[in-house]
Design a protein around this motif. Structure first.
Motif, PDB file in Angstrom:
ATOM      1  N   LYS A 147      -0.920 -13.636   0.144  1.00 28.92           N
ATOM      2  CA  LYS A 147       0.271 -12.869   0.536  1.00 28.92           C
ATOM      3  C   LYS A 147       1.063 -12.462  -0.708  1.00 28.92           C
ATOM      4  O   LYS A 147       1.510 -11.327  -0.831  1.00 28.92           O
ATOM      5  CB  LYS A 147       1.125 -13.740   1.462  1.00 28.92           C
ATOM      6  CG  LYS A 147       2.218 -13.008   2.196  1.00 28.92           C
ATOM      7  CD  LYS A 147       2.810 -13.969   3.233  1.00 28.92           C
ATOM      8  CE  LYS A 147       4.142 -13.511   3.736  1.00 28.92           C
ATOM      9  NZ  LYS A 147       4.685 -14.445   4.731  1.00 28.92           N
ATOM     10  N   VAL A 192      -0.886  -9.747  -2.429  1.00 30.27           N
ATOM     11  CA  VAL A 192      -0.810  -8.467  -1.702  1.00 30.27           C
ATOM     12  C   VAL A 192       0.549  -7.805  -1.921  1.00 30.27           C
ATOM     13  O   VAL A 192       0.650  -6.590  -2.078  1.00 30.27           O
ATOM     14  CB  VAL A 192      -1.087  -8.708  -0.184  1.00 30.27           C
ATOM     15  CG1 VAL A 192      -0.645  -7.528   0.662  1.00 30.27           C
ATOM     16  CG2 VAL A 192      -2.567  -9.001   0.047  1.00 30.27           C
ATOM     17  N   ARG A 193       1.601  -8.627  -1.974  1.00 30.56           N
ATOM     18  CA  ARG A 193       2.960  -8.100  -2.146  1.00 30.56           C
ATOM     19  C   ARG A 193       3.176  -7.430  -3.510  1.00 30.56           C
ATOM     20  O   ARG A 193       4.086  -6.646  -3.676  1.00 30.56           O
ATOM     21  CB  ARG A 193       3.975  -9.235  -1.992  1.00 30.56           C
ATOM     22  CG  ARG A 193       4.364  -9.474  -0.563  1.00 30.56           C
ATOM     23  CD  ARG A 193       5.493 -10.454  -0.520  1.00 30.56           C
ATOM     24  NE  ARG A 193       5.912 -10.710   0.851  1.00 30.56           N
ATOM     25  CZ  ARG A 193       6.724 -11.674   1.193  1.00 30.56           C
ATOM     26  NH1 ARG A 193       7.219 -12.470   0.276  1.00 30.56           N
ATOM     27  NH2 ARG A 193       7.065 -11.874   2.456  1.00 30.56           N
ATOM     28  N   ARG A 217       1.040  -5.505  -4.946  1.00 29.97           N
ATOM     29  CA  ARG A 217       0.348  -4.209  -5.019  1.00 29.97           C
ATOM     30  C   ARG A 217       1.235  -3.080  -4.491  1.00 29.97           C
ATOM     31  O   ARG A 217       2.040  -3.304  -3.571  1.00 29.97           O
ATOM     32  CB  ARG A 217      -0.949  -4.271  -4.198  1.00 29.97           C
ATOM     33  CG  ARG A 217      -1.922  -5.293  -4.761  1.00 29.97           C
ATOM     34  CD  ARG A 217      -3.174  -5.368  -3.932  1.00 29.97           C
ATOM     35  NE  ARG A 217      -3.850  -6.641  -4.201  1.00 29.97           N
ATOM     36  CZ  ARG A 217      -4.741  -7.196  -3.404  1.00 29.97           C
ATOM     37  NH1 ARG A 217      -5.079  -6.605  -2.290  1.00 29.97           N
ATOM     38  NH2 ARG A 217      -5.297  -8.345  -3.724  1.00 29.97           N
ATOM     39  N   SER A 225       0.546  -0.720  -2.552  1.00 27.89           N
ATOM     40  CA  SER A 225       0.308  -0.438  -1.135  1.00 27.89           C
ATOM     41  C   SER A 225       1.120  -1.344  -0.210  1.00 27.89           C
ATOM     42  O   SER A 225       1.205  -1.088   0.996  1.00 27.89           O
ATOM     43  CB  SER A 225      -1.184  -0.585  -0.813  1.00 27.89           C
ATOM     44  OG  SER A 225      -1.586  -1.917  -1.005  1.00 27.89           O
ATOM     45  N   SER A 226       1.733  -2.412  -0.772  1.00 27.97           N
ATOM     46  CA  SER A 226       2.473  -3.351   0.080  1.00 27.97           C
ATOM     47  C   SER A 226       3.686  -2.684   0.735  1.00 27.97           C
ATOM     48  O   SER A 226       4.206  -3.175   1.715  1.00 27.97           O
ATOM     49  CB  SER A 226       2.939  -4.557  -0.740  1.00 27.97           C
ATOM     50  OG  SER A 226       3.947  -4.157  -1.638  1.00 27.97           O
ATOM     51  N   ARG A 227       4.158  -1.535   0.184  1.00 24.19           N
ATOM     52  CA  ARG A 227       5.325  -0.851   0.745  1.00 24.19           C
ATOM     53  C   ARG A 227       4.935   0.148   1.832  1.00 24.19           C
ATOM     54  O   ARG A 227       5.785   0.830   2.379  1.00 24.19           O
ATOM     55  CB  ARG A 227       6.117  -0.132  -0.356  1.00 24.19           C
ATOM     56  CG  ARG A 227       6.551  -1.001  -1.515  1.00 24.19           C
ATOM     57  CD  ARG A 227       7.557  -2.058  -1.118  1.00 24.19           C
ATOM     58  NE  ARG A 227       8.819  -1.507  -0.652  1.00 24.19           N
ATOM     59  CZ  ARG A 227       9.713  -2.181   0.056  1.00 24.19           C
ATOM     60  NH1 ARG A 227       9.466  -3.422   0.405  1.00 24.19           N
ATOM     61  NH2 ARG A 227      10.835  -1.620   0.447  1.00 24.19           N
ATOM     62  N   ARG A 249      -2.420  -0.963   4.116  1.00 23.28           N
ATOM     63  CA  ARG A 249      -2.338  -1.879   2.971  1.00 23.28           C
ATOM     64  C   ARG A 249      -3.373  -2.996   3.120  1.00 23.28           C
ATOM     65  O   ARG A 249      -3.925  -3.189   4.213  1.00 23.28           O
ATOM     66  CB  ARG A 249      -0.938  -2.460   2.837  1.00 23.28           C
ATOM     67  CG  ARG A 249      -0.501  -3.291   4.015  1.00 23.28           C
ATOM     68  CD  ARG A 249       0.803  -3.999   3.741  1.00 23.28           C
ATOM     69  NE  ARG A 249       1.479  -4.382   4.965  1.00 23.28           N
ATOM     70  CZ  ARG A 249       1.194  -5.441   5.683  1.00 23.28           C
ATOM     71  NH1 ARG A 249       0.225  -6.246   5.316  1.00 23.28           N
ATOM     72  NH2 ARG A 249       1.866  -5.705   6.784  1.00 23.28           N
ATOM     73  N   SER A 291      -4.917  -6.540   3.689  1.00 23.52           N
ATOM     74  CA  SER A 291      -4.512  -7.656   4.557  1.00 23.52           C
ATOM     75  C   SER A 291      -4.922  -8.977   3.919  1.00 23.52           C
ATOM     76  O   SER A 291      -5.758  -9.009   3.024  1.00 23.52           O
ATOM     77  CB  SER A 291      -5.212  -7.551   5.904  1.00 23.52           C
ATOM     78  OG  SER A 291      -4.909  -6.345   6.518  1.00 23.52           O
ATOM     79  N   GLY A 326       4.830  -2.877   6.056  1.00 28.05           N
ATOM     80  CA  GLY A 326       5.169  -3.215   4.675  1.00 28.05           C
ATOM     81  C   GLY A 326       6.619  -2.851   4.390  1.00 28.05           C
ATOM     82  O   GLY A 326       7.337  -3.554   3.698  1.00 28.05           O
TER      83      GLY A 326
END
Lengths: 323, 315
Positions: free
Chosen positions: A166, A169-170, A172, A174-176, A183, A185, A218
């Motif tokens: 998590k 991923v945050r 990157r 794409s997290s927004r 984004r 997963s 996101g």
């Protein structure tokens, strides 16, 4: 006849490893250990194995100069990015290997895992302690499936992996993305394993709660469909898992999203929808306060109810739209 | 002489009037950051911002802009100075001692702020907001069932902030925070919160560095063991006992490295006894497995201290 014989032999070869596997001594290492070519600390070093590494086989044991040694097969990572593994055989001090034959083995591994987890949470704690904890917890499930600690251990292993991913991923861009499908997963394989193996348990409830993360937007970007859908997800969770330690939080999250919708509809001058969301938010918050009187959720719900009743903003819709 | 008496009388009158002012007026706080205005109405001149949890006294009430407005005397704690100002603010975010469920509302916002402070990208100053809200809640609603927990959480946040105040030397870092922790112990003796407060205080007695000697871990082990004996019902008791055991295990290693084998063995036995006590007395949560892990290591003579030093661990 020959064909039938072949089939029997093939079946035997496929299933035979399973029987000895149960008798095999398997386990893990509870400290970082050096592997040697022979049972001698002055012999050639082969590799370093970190805590929680898989020891699928203990092949031999010996004692030399009062020091007990174990000849083991250890699985080590080669390329973390590609998740490639390599199996190495070598000698390690026997006391570092906790196996299915060690009395109280599951509890010792769990203790070392909890210790590593605590290290990971400390400022200046040991490097890669979270990964150590994750591997150690997983070994308990793998090699001590009947231990009373197995369910919790698998859940903790899955949750550590989830939190690490998590956070990754945050980071990157794409997290927004608003659409969760746009984004990356978190890998849900281990969470699903918890739910499957320990269904209707506290651990399955917790795993189901984590899985909601993958369905959240996101960023809301001022669109009401996001909090609307998320409120639905959280409320559904609370209804389906009323005994879960996360049920109160889920219901509060649903109520809070209704509070956010009030502000969003207000800025769009949709007063009817704002009022409907406000009433629903109050209802849900009231439910939290009456159903879960212990802990922090009741006061948090009471505060939310007060804010909704007094028309105090709980969410800055303009800021969220980038105004 | 008469004049002196007269003067004293006037002074007393002024003092008692000030006392009445504070006692008679309704005390309050805000659960959202609020703007103070010169007069009621959002179009008037602004004076200052009152942060969540600011302490205030309600002086007057009126209606403007179709909503209630309050004239308040606010104490704004903007370190290092404190400002005391009078102004008007919208009544909806003001919680007074007469607000129904006011204790729950202020406490709920404090929890929310604490949660914000713990979140990545959470609101700036949220920890200070939580601190003010918790301490104000205990002050405004001393009879609330949430008051002891609120006072403890305020003191603990202050303690945590002091711990991370690296601008101050370690010896003086906790000086102010310690007073608030002591207050919790004095106001709520024999409570769960008093036990937790007493545990925080142990930190001031720990050595900054052991320097590879046995004096510090031995002293610290005794401090933690004493805590566990004096607070057996505390939620921190098993942790304290584990820390006492772990320090004895570290002493075992230090003595062994120095070839003092008798003392090493004595420390090992003491560590074993403490770890076994955890396993039997506190079978729930993580402390039993952690104690079992330590027992195994002591039994197998696996070093705990040198390994921890190599890995840069702290316990």
């Amino acid at each position: 006849m020959k064909l039938r014989m072949l089939a029997v032999l093939l079946a035997a070869s496929l299933f035979s490893p399973r029987l000895p596997a149960q008798e095999k001594e398997q386990g893990t290492v509870i400290d970082e250990v050096t592997m040697y070519v022979s049972p001698d600390a002055t012999s050639q070093k082969l590799a370093r194995a970190t805590r929680g590494r898989n020891v699928p086989l203990v092949m031999d044991r010996t004692t030399i100069s009062k020091q007990a040694w174990a000849h083991v097969l250890i699985v080590v990572d080669v390329d973390l990015e590609r998740e490639t593994e390599r199996q190495i055989t070598g000698w390690v001090p026997s006391k570092m290997v906790i196996t299915t034959a060690t009395p109280n083995g599951a509890e010792i591994i769990f203790g070392e895992a909890a210790d590593s987890e605590s290290q990971a949470q400390q400022r200046g704690g040991r490097k890669h302690a979270a990964e150590d904890a994750m591997r150690l917890y997983y070994r308990i499930y793998e090699y001590f499936p009947n231990s009373p600690l197995a369910g919790e251990a698998l859940w903790r292993a899955a949750d550590i992996r989830w939190q690490l991913e998590k956070s990754d991923v945050r980071m990157r861009p794409s997290s927004r993305e608003m659409d969760p499908n746009m984004r990356d997963s978190m890998d849900d394989q281990n969470m699903k394993l918890v739910i499957k193996k320990f269904s209707h348990s506290k651990w399955a409830d917790l795993a189901s709660f984590d899985l909601i993360d993958n369905k959240l937007c996101g960023s809301w970007k001022g669109e009401t469909k996001c909090p609307d859908k998320e409120a639905e997800l959280y409320e559904k969770y609370a209804r389906e898992h009323p005994q879960s330690p996360k049920a109160a939080e889920a219901l509060y999250n649903a109520a809070w999203r209704m509070g956010a919708l009030v502000e969003m509809y207000k800025t769009q001058h949709e007063q009817d929808k704002a009022e409907k969301a406000r009433r629903r938010g109050v209802e849900l918050a009231q439910e939290v306060a009456s159903k879960y009187p212990e802990g922090d959720w009741k006061p948090r719900a009471t505060e939310l109810m007060y804010a909704l009743q007094q028309g105090i903003s709980t969410y800055d819709a303009d800021q969220a739209r980038g105004k | 002489m008469v004049n002196l008496w007269k003067q004293a009388g006037i002074t007393l009158l002024i003092l008692s009037a000030a006392g009445c002012f504070a006692a008679d007026k309704e005390h309050a706080t805000v659960i959202r950051e609020a703007t103070l205005y010169v007069s009621p109405g959002a179009n008037s001149t602004t004076i200052a911002q009152a942060e969540r949890g600011s302490g205030m006294v309600v002086l007057e009430r009126t209606d403007a802009d179709n909503q209630p407005w309050l004239k308040v005397f606010v104490t704004l704690e903007q370190a290092p100075q404190t400002r005391e100002v009078t102004g008007w603010l919208p009544g909806k975010s003001v919680i007074t001692t007469s607000t129904p469920n006011g204790d729950q509302v202020v406490y709920g916002q404090a929890v929310d702020s604490e949660h914000q402070a713990e979140e990545r990208g959470g609101r700036k100053g949220a920890a200070q907001d939580a601190l003010r809200l918790y301490s104000r809640m205990a002050e405004l609603f001393p009879g609330s069932s949430l008051a002891p927990e609120s006072a403890w959480r305020a003191a603990d946040i202050r303690w945590q902030l002091a711990r991370n105040d690296f601008g101050k030397p370690l010896e003086t870092r906790f000086a102010t925070a310690e007073k608030y922790i002591q207050d919790v112990i004095a106001k709520f003796p024999q409570s769960r919160q008093a036990d937790l407060a007493a545990y925080d205080l142990l930190e001031t007695k720990l050595c900054p560095d052991w320097n590879g000697l046995t004096d510090c871990p031995l002293k610290e082990s005794a401090i933690y063991e004493q805590y566990a004996r004096e607070h057996p019902q505390s939620t921190k008791a098993p942790e304290a006992l584990f820390k006492a055991a772990w320090r004895q295990a570290a002493v075992t290693d230090i003595y062994r490295i120095n070839n003092n084998l008798d003392k090493s063995e004595a420390a090992r036995r003491k560590a074993m006894a403490l770890a076994q006590e955890i396993a039997t007395k506190y079978p729930d949560a993580d402390w039993k497995p952690r104690a079992s892990d330590l027992i195994y290591k002591l039994d197998q003579r696996i070093p705990v201290f040198s390994a921890a030093v190599d890995a840069g661990e702290t316990k």
